[in-house]
Design a protein around this motif. Structure first.
Motif, short mmCIF file in Angstrom:
data_model
loop_
_atom_site.label_atom_id
_atom_site.label_comp_id
_atom_site.label_asym_id
_atom_site.label_seq_id
_atom_site.Cartn_x
_atom_site.Cartn_y
_atom_site.Cartn_z
N TYR A 1 -14.58 -2.69 -32.41
CA TYR A 1 -14.90 -2.66 -33.64
C TYR A 1 -16.46 -2.00 -33.39
O TYR A 1 -16.07 -1.75 -35.07
CB TYR A 1 -15.49 -4.37 -33.61
CG TYR A 1 -15.92 -4.71 -34.44
CD1 TYR A 1 -15.63 -5.97 -36.23
CD2 TYR A 1 -17.93 -4.96 -35.04
CE1 TYR A 1 -16.20 -5.46 -36.95
CE2 TYR A 1 -18.20 -5.05 -35.86
CZ TYR A 1 -17.76 -5.78 -37.32
OH TYR A 1 -18.53 -5.94 -38.10
N MET B 1 -16.57 0.16 -37.42
CA MET B 1 -17.41 0.03 -37.44
C MET B 1 -17.96 1.73 -38.03
O MET B 1 -18.36 1.51 -39.68
CB MET B 1 -18.48 -1.00 -37.15
CG MET B 1 -19.84 -0.89 -38.47
SD MET B 1 -21.27 -2.34 -37.96
CE MET B 1 -21.47 -1.32 -36.53
N LEU C 1 -11.04 -4.06 -39.64
CA LEU C 1 -13.06 -4.73 -39.50
C LEU C 1 -12.71 -6.43 -39.47
O LEU C 1 -12.67 -7.25 -38.44
CB LEU C 1 -13.95 -4.57 -40.25
CG LEU C 1 -15.27 -4.88 -40.40
CD1 LEU C 1 -15.66 -3.33 -39.13
CD2 LEU C 1 -15.52 -4.98 -41.31
N ILE C 2 -12.00 -7.13 -39.97
CA ILE C 2 -11.51 -8.04 -40.65
C ILE C 2 -11.30 -8.63 -39.23
O ILE C 2 -10.74 -9.48 -38.42
CB ILE C 2 -10.80 -8.28 -41.68
CG1 ILE C 2 -11.33 -8.68 -42.51
CG2 ILE C 2 -10.83 -10.08 -41.90
CD1 ILE C 2 -11.33 -8.60 -44.02
N GLY D 1 -13.34 -8.22 -36.09
CA GLY D 1 -14.46 -9.12 -36.19
C GLY D 1 -13.97 -10.25 -36.61
O GLY D 1 -15.03 -11.05 -35.53
N THR D 2 -13.45 -11.02 -36.81
CA THR D 2 -12.69 -12.27 -36.12
C THR D 2 -12.29 -12.78 -35.25
O THR D 2 -13.29 -13.66 -34.67
CB THR D 2 -11.16 -12.65 -37.24
OG1 THR D 2 -12.07 -12.55 -38.97
CG2 THR D 2 -11.08 -14.02 -37.37
N PHE E 1 -14.43 -12.96 -45.22
CA PHE E 1 -14.50 -11.65 -44.56
C PHE E 1 -14.26 -11.17 -46.10
O PHE E 1 -15.04 -9.74 -46.89
CB PHE E 1 -13.70 -11.71 -43.43
CG PHE E 1 -14.65 -10.54 -42.49
CD1 PHE E 1 -15.63 -9.79 -43.32
CD2 PHE E 1 -14.80 -10.59 -41.13
CE1 PHE E 1 -16.41 -9.05 -42.14
CE2 PHE E 1 -15.56 -9.87 -40.31
CZ PHE E 1 -16.00 -8.79 -40.66
N THR F 1 -21.93 -1.03 -43.00
CA THR F 1 -21.48 -2.52 -43.34
C THR F 1 -21.87 -3.86 -43.64
O THR F 1 -22.94 -3.30 -42.69
CB THR F 1 -20.11 -1.75 -42.62
OG1 THR F 1 -19.47 -1.42 -42.39
CG2 THR F 1 -19.38 -3.85 -42.04
N GLY G 1 -19.81 -8.94 -40.65
CA GLY G 1 -18.82 -8.82 -40.21
C GLY G 1 -20.47 -8.83 -39.01
O GLY G 1 -21.44 -9.10 -38.40
#
Length: 365
Positions: free
Chosen positions: A157, A161, A188-189, A192-193, A245, A262, A265
């Motif tokens: 991540y 980022m 990222l999604i 990040g999730t 997101f 960003t 997140g």
């Protein structure tokens, strides 16, 4: 899990061999003798990071002509492993960090967290008055001890980022288009999730340990309901989080391009510690804030020990000097009951009772 041998070669101001005892190990010495460096070396063998925020270049002894520093350990767990982390000076401005297992070079992802530790430092007790990044890092570190996939997700991540932020700068300068964000947004999604869900799940899972620790160990603190919440602007439900997101990234596009950063997140989330609904970050006394952090760490130790059946090694860096007498007594009473291997650093041997000192192995620096 036991450390059987330790060796420090050209590491800062340490050049020594030590065979730890199975229970209490007391690293005794005046300030500047290398007590914290000793524990930091163990921590570097665990997670590859200095809790003193030193750079790789700082790990080599300044008074030596050698171009490397090396920390080695013999670890006995499910198997016996020879672990080593090496810092090499390649040039005046270039330093590398290498790892070996049983004398064979290996990737950091295969090395890290073979040695499992939980660290207590005076700085870590200030977690509630620190910044959100410190609290996120503390949580991520505790989860990573037993979840290598999570540790890998955190590293991935961070890379995604940084790459996305560089692209935002290029878009602002007219050197890239918005369409080029699609790939990085998806990464990222997805990553990040995973991080958000794992963090929230962990805090839910340790609730029984938090309650038990606060009520049984720190009695006065336990009179209220101690709670740690994960603060995130997105839903913590998998069915909703990815959609939210994505919508947030689309909505914040212009702002993100303007600042080149960003804005949504897990790198923006936080933890909130409360006692009977009272926000301890704002309304807690310094003593309450320190106790809250200690309870968090002890509860994590209890939870992980029970879940994985492995005694994690505890590192306590001059922590007793930071506590008042009643809470110092309770912490000592607690560590006496654990079966873990424990390393204390002390400037004054009188900080520990004879019951522990008599069962300790002592190293004077």
């Amino acid at each position: 899990m036991l450390l059987k041998k330790l060796k420090f070669s050209n590491f800062r101001n340490l050049e020594l061999k030590y065979e730890p005892g199975p229970r209490f190990n007391i690293i005794l010495g005046k300030n500047g003798r290398g007590k914290s460096n000793f524990l930091d070396g163990i921590q570097l063998l665990s997670n590859g990071k200095s809790f003193k925020s030193f750079n790789n270049s700082d790990n080599l002894n300044f008074n030596s002509d050698l171009n490397y520093a090396r920390i080695e350990a013999l670890l006995k767990s499910d198997e016996t492993l020879n672990l080593a982390t090496i810092f090499v000076k390649n040039s005046e401005r270039s330093f590398s960090h290498k790892f070996t297992i049983n004398d064979k070079p290996t990737l950091s992802s295969r090395f890290l967290y073979r040695l499992k530790t939980i660290l207590f430092t005076p700085e870590s007790l200030e977690l509630l008055i620190g910044n959100p990044e410190d609290r996120r890092s503390e949580l991520d570190e505790l989860i990573s001890v037993f979840d290598k996939d999570f540790a890998q997700s955190v590293r991935q991540y961070s890379f995604v980022m940084r790459s996305r932020n560089r692209l935002l700068h290029k878009i602002k300068g007219g050197y890239a288009s918005r369409d080029q964000l699609t790939y990085w947004n998806e990464r990222l999604i997805n990553i990040g999730t995973e991080i958000i869900l794992k963090r929230n799940d962990y805090l839910q899972e340790i609730i029984p340990s938090l309650t038990k620790t606060s009520k049984e160990l720190f009695v006065n603190f336990g009179k209220g309901e101690f709670e740690i919440k994960y603060i995130c602007p997105l839903s913590t439900k998998k069915s909703k989080i990815e959609e939210q997101f994505s919508e947030k990234l689309e909505g914040d596009f212009s702002k993100e391009v303007a600042i080149g950063r960003t804005m949504v997140g897990p790198h923006r989330d936080d933890l909130q510690f409360s006692l009977s609904g009272r926000n301890l970050h704002i309304f807690g006394s310094r003593g309450e804030q320190r106790l809250a952090t200690m309870i968090f760490k002890i509860a994590s130790y209890e939870y992980m020990t029970k879940l994985y059946g492995t005694k994690i090694i505890l590192l306590l860096d001059d922590i007793l000097s930071e506590l008042d007498k009643p809470n110092k007594s309770r912490l000592i009473e607690y560590v006496e009951k654990t079966e873990a291997q424990i390393f204390f650093t002390l400037a004054n041997r009188m900080d520990l009772p004879k019951s522990i000192m008599n069962e300790s192995k002592l190293l004077e620096l």
